[in-house]
Design an enzyme around this catalytic site. Structure first.
Site, PDB file in Angstrom:
ATOM      1  N   ASP A  91     -14.471  12.647 -10.018  1.00  0.00           N
ATOM      2  CA  ASP A  91     -13.820  13.219  -8.966  1.00  0.00           C
ATOM      3  C   ASP A  91     -13.064  14.392 -10.051  1.00  0.00           C
ATOM      4  O   ASP A  91     -13.323  14.781 -10.380  1.00  0.00           O
ATOM      5  CB  ASP A  91     -12.570  12.739  -8.874  1.00  0.00           C
ATOM      6  CG  ASP A  91     -13.163  10.525  -8.316  1.00  0.00           C
ATOM      7  OD1 ASP A  91     -13.813  10.854  -7.485  1.00  0.00           O
ATOM      8  OD2 ASP A  91     -12.199  10.647  -8.337  1.00  0.00           O
ATOM      9  N   HIS A 130     -11.033  -1.616  -0.302  1.00  0.00           N
ATOM     10  CA  HIS A 130     -12.926  -1.254   0.688  1.00  0.00           C
ATOM     11  C   HIS A 130     -13.359  -2.291   0.132  1.00  0.00           C
ATOM     12  O   HIS A 130     -14.157  -1.888  -0.396  1.00  0.00           O
ATOM     13  CB  HIS A 130     -12.140  -0.120   1.244  1.00  0.00           C
ATOM     14  CG  HIS A 130     -12.528   0.774  -0.095  1.00  0.00           C
ATOM     15  ND1 HIS A 130     -11.450   1.830  -0.287  1.00  0.00           N
ATOM     16  CD2 HIS A 130     -13.949   1.455  -0.067  1.00  0.00           C
ATOM     17  CE1 HIS A 130     -11.827   2.324  -1.100  1.00  0.00           C
ATOM     18  NE2 HIS A 130     -13.674   2.172  -1.246  1.00  0.00           N
ATOM     19  N   ASP A 170     -10.069   0.088  -8.572  1.00  0.00           N
ATOM     20  CA  ASP A 170     -10.038   1.999  -7.853  1.00  0.00           C
ATOM     21  C   ASP A 170      -8.773   1.659  -6.785  1.00  0.00           C
ATOM     22  O   ASP A 170      -9.116   0.755  -6.187  1.00  0.00           O
ATOM     23  CB  ASP A 170     -10.993   1.800  -7.597  1.00  0.00           C
ATOM     24  CG  ASP A 170     -12.073   2.904  -6.391  1.00  0.00           C
ATOM     25  OD1 ASP A 170     -11.825   4.194  -6.836  1.00  0.00           O
ATOM     26  OD2 ASP A 170     -11.918   2.731  -5.263  1.00  0.00           O
ATOM     27  N   GLU A 196      -6.470   2.795 -11.318  1.00  0.00           N
ATOM     28  CA  GLU A 196      -6.677   4.360 -11.218  1.00  0.00           C
ATOM     29  C   GLU A 196      -5.843   4.470  -9.748  1.00  0.00           C
ATOM     30  O   GLU A 196      -5.757   3.754  -8.815  1.00  0.00           O
ATOM     31  CB  GLU A 196      -8.318   4.486 -10.604  1.00  0.00           C
ATOM     32  CG  GLU A 196      -8.420   5.952 -10.519  1.00  0.00           C
ATOM     33  CD  GLU A 196      -8.592   6.334  -8.578  1.00  0.00           C
ATOM     34  OE1 GLU A 196      -8.970   7.596  -8.312  1.00  0.00           O
ATOM     35  OE2 GLU A 196      -8.320   5.273  -7.930  1.00  0.00           O
ATOM     36  N   ARG A 237     -18.286  17.075  -5.359  1.00  0.00           N
ATOM     37  CA  ARG A 237     -18.236  16.329  -6.408  1.00  0.00           C
ATOM     38  C   ARG A 237     -19.463  16.145  -7.438  1.00  0.00           C
ATOM     39  O   ARG A 237     -19.285  15.677  -8.579  1.00  0.00           O
ATOM     40  CB  ARG A 237     -17.741  14.754  -6.375  1.00  0.00           C
ATOM     41  CG  ARG A 237     -15.861  14.846  -6.510  1.00  0.00           C
ATOM     42  CD  ARG A 237     -15.452  14.354  -5.814  1.00  0.00           C
ATOM     43  NE  ARG A 237     -16.147  12.712  -4.662  1.00  0.00           N
ATOM     44  CZ  ARG A 237     -15.169  12.147  -4.034  1.00  0.00           C
ATOM     45  NH1 ARG A 237     -14.185  11.195  -4.122  1.00  0.00           N
ATOM     46  NH2 ARG A 237     -16.340  11.978  -3.465  1.00  0.00           N
ATOM     47  N   ASP A 264     -20.970   7.108  -1.113  1.00  0.00           N
ATOM     48  CA  ASP A 264     -19.956   7.457  -1.416  1.00  0.00           C
ATOM     49  C   ASP A 264     -19.231   7.415  -3.218  1.00  0.00           C
ATOM     50  O   ASP A 264     -19.305   6.764  -3.544  1.00  0.00           O
ATOM     51  CB  ASP A 264     -18.441   7.105  -1.312  1.00  0.00           C
ATOM     52  CG  ASP A 264     -17.012   7.567  -1.841  1.00  0.00           C
ATOM     53  OD1 ASP A 264     -17.418   8.613  -3.003  1.00  0.00           O
ATOM     54  OD2 ASP A 264     -15.795   7.333  -2.072  1.00  0.00           O
TER      55      ASP A 264
HETATM   56  C1  OTU Z   1     -10.987   6.639  -6.206  1.00  0.00           C
HETATM   57  O1  OTU Z   1     -10.265   7.551  -5.872  1.00  0.00           O
HETATM   58  C2  OTU Z   1     -13.041   7.509  -6.706  1.00  0.00           C
HETATM   59  O2  OTU Z   1     -12.956   7.727  -7.779  1.00  0.00           O
HETATM   60  C3  OTU Z   1     -13.852   8.047  -5.659  1.00  0.00           C
HETATM   61  O3  OTU Z   1     -15.237   8.149  -6.552  1.00  0.00           O
HETATM   62  C4  OTU Z   1     -13.866   7.041  -4.603  1.00  0.00           C
HETATM   63  O4  OTU Z   1     -14.118   8.318  -3.893  1.00  0.00           O
HETATM   64  C5  OTU Z   1     -12.557   6.596  -4.121  1.00  0.00           C
HETATM   65  O5  OTU Z   1     -11.466   6.790  -4.732  1.00  0.00           O
HETATM   66  C6  OTU Z   1     -12.731   5.701  -2.552  1.00  0.00           C
HETATM   67  O6  OTU Z   1     -13.201   4.063  -3.341  1.00  0.00           O
HETATM   68  O7  OTU Z   1      -9.011   9.676  -3.282  1.00  0.00           O
HETATM   69  O8  OTU Z   1      -9.591  11.763  -3.900  1.00  0.00           O
HETATM   70  O9  OTU Z   1      -4.545   8.026  -6.313  1.00  0.00           O
HETATM   71  O10 OTU Z   1      -7.160   9.689  -5.543  1.00  0.00           O
HETATM   72  O11 OTU Z   1      -8.698   5.865  -5.889  1.00  0.00           O
HETATM   73  C7  OTU Z   1     -10.478  10.505  -5.441  1.00  0.00           C
HETATM   74  C8  OTU Z   1      -5.953   6.997  -6.140  1.00  0.00           C
HETATM   75  C9  OTU Z   1      -9.390   9.549  -4.535  1.00  0.00           C
HETATM   76  C10 OTU Z   1      -7.474   8.312  -5.111  1.00  0.00           C
HETATM   77  C11 OTU Z   1      -8.698   7.605  -5.540  1.00  0.00           C
HETATM   78  C12 OTU Z   1      -9.787   8.180  -5.342  1.00  0.00           C
END
Ligand code: OTU
Length: 599
Positions: free
Chosen positions: A354, A144, A244, A286, A478, A101
């Site tokens: 994202d 995680h 994150d 975030e 993405r 990821d």
């Molecule tokens: C984040 O995004 C990161 O920006 C992603 O790149 C990761 O894949 C993800 O965590 C897992 O670590 O759901 O669609 O409210 O929107 O944490 C992206 C927060 C995600 C979430 C966000 C997440």
């Protein structure tokens, strides 16, 4: 805040908590003792630096930007040339092999992934950056870990100290209870929130991908361990931790497991700890959730949580304005006062690594006579490039064939029309696309908060369709916009006859202007103004500066009476061009996608 009483409130008053509390204290003591003197010196200045007009960020994947950390050193001058003052390194800690990821499946928090280099190299890079006045932000994935993480291994080896680091269940009774109220985060590529593992005979909570195991913050050891790695990294020179996916870190059966009160408690405790140990460090949270939930992560006047948060609404509203040539939704949404506490600052960005998800204030859409569902479909199709007349070229992300719901992927340039224009070799369309790219940057650079650029956008890099040929990327669109830096194209940045030159030079100039005026600091709030023209967005900064922006390809006029209070009809200066702007027959004129920063 009183850390001790918060800790005991959260974890209960018992022997185990007492033991963990003492452990936490010694972790903090140790970190304080070993903090290098140069960093301690910086600590004495506190952390108010993030509110300065000088702050400009760039986010990048080390491998895509410079292959590795060694080669990164040679690129620091490029960042300085553009005016960058903080670099956000996308996940660079050791992550699992295969699909991880984009690094968000960490297998060792204290190692830099081999594909980028070593921890020593990172430390060296951070020092070199600091010499150039550039701070370092790293991604800190704390909801995680990878299922291969050492804490999982210890559990598998039968070390009982690691029994409750994750959410594990013998049977599916509790998982089923949870599922009743949970949504899916990646419904298409990673459906469900639990995974059964035959080898350990357990159901494990896996809210994101299957290989990302949710940490169990109900166990004080998890809190201590995470604090320990965070402080270790802070002592290596990290200035900003991007926390994150914070909305998810506390789970409770019977709830959506998002934005729960204990999430706020955990973040506040962590913030309190960094204030004690390394007070020059800040938190960037975030949380891509509804605006009223996002602002709660700033904490309140007494108990700070995060210093900066992503302004996801502004990002989405900018695209909405561009696609509809109607700024009313943006103007009204940004006018809502969510009561951000003093010191709480936005990160303003046009796109990130994202997808773009279409979260709007439905109430305002309805006021404007728009149907929220149909409007969302318009945005999805427009940004994909499917809607007739659209200039964007992007892809869908997490498309659901039953509901037609989706989010969108694409680079800034491709979503602004550059890809289509280049494909058609249509010079006028190229010109318009460049104007859109600059307009969006002009908004995030001028609006109150910290602008964050995505590496490659400053030279208009288009979508990377090759991602489909890389096995671990192919199912995740993405990667369409996580492009590799095109250094050959960047060579043209000094040549104003090229697209790269036009974009780079203007962004560079805007950054310089921003840095030279206090109006761009966090102290000057941006307040939207209704101009009476639906395609012209306007905001002022405490009556000192007026920003006007035309979100359409047609010339627009704004009645200058709207700005009587600002000193019009007099003469104003556009900070960007130095041009004198005055009203003409009581109107101010704006060319296609023109923006003015007036004082
Ligand atoms: C984040 O995004 C990161 O920006 C992603 O790149 C990761 O894949 C993800 O965590 C897992 O670590 O759901 O669609 O409210 O929107 O944490 C992206 C927060 C995600 C979430 C966000 C997440």
């Amino acid at each position: 805040m009183d850390l001790k009483s918060s800790y005991f409130e959260l974890y209960g008053t018992n022997e185990i908590t007492q033991y963990r509390w003492e452990q936490l204290l010694s972790i903090m003591e140790q970190a304080k003792k070993t903090r290098p003197s140069a960093l301690k010196k910086a600590d004495r200045e506190g952390n108010a630096w993030y509110q300065s007009e000088k702050m400009i960020g760039m986010m990048l994947y080390v491998d895509k930007f410079s292959n590795n950390l060694t080669e990164f050193e040679k690129r620091i001058d490029y960042l300085a040339e553009l005016g960058i003052t903080y670099v956000h390194f996308m996940p660079l800690l050791k992550s699992r092999d295969g699909n991880n990821d984009g690094g968000y499946a960490v297998s060792d928090y204290l190692m830099v992934d081999d594909k980028f280099g070593t921890m020593e190299q990172l430390e060296r890079v951070m020092k070199l950056l600091k010499k150039k006045g550039i701070r370092t932000c790293i991604d800190f994935v704390l909801n995680h870990t990878a299922k291969e993480h050492i804490w999982v291994q210890k559990y598998r080896e039968g070390d009982h100290d690691y029994d409750d680091m994750y959410f594990m269940f013998e049977d599916d009774a509790i998982p089923k209870e949870y599922e009743k109220n949970l949504t899916e985060i990646f419904p298409e590529v990673a459906p469900g929130n639990f995974t059964y593992y035959e080898d350990i005979k357990k159901y494990v909570m896996t809210r994101f991908y299957e290989f990302q195991w949710d940490l169990n913050y109900r166990n004080p050891q998890v809190f201590n361990k995470i604090v320990e790695v965070m402080l270790t990294l802070a002592n290596k020179g990290v200035d900003i931790f991007r926390l994150d996916a914070i909305p998810y870190i506390w789970k409770q059966v019977g709830t959506s497991c998002m934005n729960l009160p204990n999430v706020h408690k955990l973040i506040a405790m962590m913030y309190h700890i960094i204030q004690q140990v390394c007070p020059s460090v800040i938190f960037l949270g975030e949380a891509i959730v509804e605006p009223f939930e996002i602002v709660k992560y700033f904490g309140d006047q007494k108990t700070r949580e995060c210093n900066v948060m992503y302004n996801a609404s502004f990002m989405v509203l900018l695209w909405n304005s561009l696609a509809t040539r109607d700024v009313r939704l943006m103007e009204r949404s940004l006018s809502i006062d969510y009561g951000i506490p003093k010191g709480g600052t936005w990160i303003n960005y046009v796109r990130c690594h994202d997808d773009i998800g279409w979260g709007f204030e439905n109430r305002i859409l309805k006021e404007l006579g728009l149907d929220p569902e149909r409007h969302k479909q318009y945005m999805i199709q427009f940004m994909e490039g499917r809607y007739p007349g659209s200039f964007a070229i992007g892809e869908l992300y997490e498309y659901n064939p039953t509901t037609q719901d989706a989010r969108n992927s694409g680079t800034l340039a491709s979503l602004c029309g550059l890809e289509q224009a280049m494909n058609e070799k249509h010079m006028y369309k190229v010109e318009l696309a460049v104007k859109r790219i600059l307009l969006l940057h002009a908004m995030v650079i001028a609006y109150t908060g910290i602008p964050l650029l995505y590496s490659g956008d400053e030279i208009g890099q288009r979508n990377d369709w090759d991602y489909k040929n890389v096995q671990e990327y192919a199912t995740d669109s993405r990667w369409l916009h996580r492009v590799s830096m095109d250094w050959e194209a960047a060579e043209h940045r000094g040549d104003l006859s090229t697209v790269q030159g036009q974009i780079f030079s203007k962004i560079q100039a805007m950054i310089q202007i921003r840095k030279s005026s206090h109006y761009f600091s966090a102290d000057y709030r941006s307040v939207p103004v209704d101009t009476g023209n639906n395609t012209v967005f306007c905001f002022h900064k405490e009556d000192k500066m007026l920003v006007l922006a035309n979100f359409s390809e047609r010339e627009q006029w704004v009645d200058s009476k709207t700005f009587d209070w600002f000193g019009l009809p007099g003469e104003m200066e556009d900070l960007i061009t130095g041009r004198r702007v005055r009203s003409y027959h009581n109107h101010i004129q704006l060319g296609p996608y023109e923006y003015l920063w007036l004082v």
